[in-house]
Scaffold this motif. Structure first.
Motif, PDB file in Angstrom:
ATOM      1  N   ILE A 115      65.297  77.143  68.496  1.00  0.00           N
ATOM      2  CA  ILE A 115      66.487  77.542  67.740  1.00  0.00           C
ATOM      3  C   ILE A 115      66.097  77.687  66.276  1.00  0.00           C
ATOM      4  N   PRO A 116      65.737  78.884  65.833  1.00  0.00           N
ATOM      5  CA  PRO A 116      65.293  79.084  64.450  1.00  0.00           C
ATOM      6  C   PRO A 116      66.437  78.930  63.453  1.00  0.00           C
ATOM      7  N   GLU A 117      66.063  78.650  62.225  1.00  0.00           N
ATOM      8  CA  GLU A 117      67.039  78.550  61.143  1.00  0.00           C
ATOM      9  C   GLU A 117      66.699  79.636  60.115  1.00  0.00           C
ATOM     10  N   HIS A 118      67.189  80.831  60.370  1.00  0.00           N
ATOM     11  CA  HIS A 118      66.923  81.952  59.471  1.00  0.00           C
ATOM     12  C   HIS A 118      67.641  81.712  58.133  1.00  0.00           C
ATOM     13  N   PRO A 119      67.040  82.117  56.998  1.00  0.00           N
ATOM     14  CA  PRO A 119      65.841  82.951  56.860  1.00  0.00           C
ATOM     15  C   PRO A 119      64.556  82.152  56.692  1.00  0.00           C
ATOM     16  N   TYR A 120      64.545  80.897  57.126  1.00  0.00           N
ATOM     17  CA  TYR A 120      63.391  80.040  56.886  1.00  0.00           C
ATOM     18  C   TYR A 120      62.442  80.056  58.086  1.00  0.00           C
ATOM     19  N   PRO A 121      61.158  79.881  57.836  1.00  0.00           N
ATOM     20  CA  PRO A 121      60.199  79.804  58.939  1.00  0.00           C
ATOM     21  C   PRO A 121      60.401  78.501  59.714  1.00  0.00           C
ATOM     22  N   PRO A 122      59.827  78.368  60.898  1.00  0.00           N
ATOM     23  CA  PRO A 122      59.964  77.116  61.662  1.00  0.00           C
ATOM     24  C   PRO A 122      59.555  75.914  60.805  1.00  0.00           C
TER      25      PRO A 122
END
Length: 227
Positions: free
Chosen positions: A88-95
């Motif tokens: 579950i990514p947290e855009h706009p940040y990288p993992p």
């Protein structure tokens, strides 16, 4: 350019900086925001410092000093830990701060809080820790902490000043203003114990899916005390 912009913002923002004396007369709680390896320990992850960072080091030192002081006095401490599911990514940040990894743990200087009866630790998978405290039944762990401890003032420290700290403080203030966070009266941010990460423009341009985040500009505009 950055310092000029920061000076202009400080002139226009409706906030003030002042000294603060803590004593036992007013029930005060300490809130630590995301002081985890993934944001603070050199080389620990995509949003961790790439080299020793004085702003982040100072933030950690001041936060540890405050945490020790609060726990010595048996004053309540609440610590948010950024913790994300790998899918579950947290855009706009990288993992970053993947659950179950060292990235999502408190920095070594604060890991003693894991066994501190006076401290409440809360993993969150979103920017705003206030929202991250909402349970499936609609209750809120942070709201309960305020009410159970009859806290009138919270002192907020941590990282990132312009993202997670800012969002949490705004939510806490809005909830207090609506009368849903009694007996809380004041929300205070200790600027010396706040920091943010640094991704210069030239670094962001060289890495796929990374947004620039110059530390001096992003931190300086929002280091304030608010009540």
């Amino acid at each position: 350019m950055a310092s000029h912009t920061i000076d202009l913002l400080k002139q226009e923002l409706p906030v003030q900086q002042d000294s603060l004396l803590l004593n036992g007369d007013v029930k005060t709680g300490l809130v630590l925001v995301d002081i985890v390896n993934g944001f603070c320990t050199v080389g620990a992850g995509n949003l961790a410092p790439r080299q020793p960072d004085m702003q982040i080091s100072t933030m950690v030192e001041e936060s540890v000093r405050l945490a020790r002081a609060f726990c010595d006095k048996k004053w309540p401490v609440f610590a948010f830990l950024d913790s994300h599911h790998p899918d579950i990514p947290e855009h706009p940040y990288p993992p970053h701060c993947i659950a179950g990894t060292d990235e999502a743990r408190l920095v070594p200087e604060l890991q003693w809080l894991e066994n501190e009866a006076n401290a409440t630790l809360r993993c969150k998978d979103c920017i705003d820790g206030f929202l991250g405290c909402i349970e499936k039944d609609g209750s809120n762990v942070f709201v309960d902490w305020i009410k159970d401890n009859q806290i009138k003032v919270i002192l907020v420290v941590g990282i990132c000043t312009d993202i997670c700290v800012l969002d949490f403080v705004c939510s806490a203030l809005s909830t207090r203003n609506r009368g849903f966070l009694a007996p809380l009266e004041d929300v205070i941010v200790f600027s010396r114990a706040c920091a943010t990460f640094d991704i210069p423009l030239h670094v962001a341009r060289a890495v796929k899916d990374v947004t620039a985040h110059p530390q001096a500009l992003c931190y300086g505009a929002v280091t304030w005390n608010k009540n």
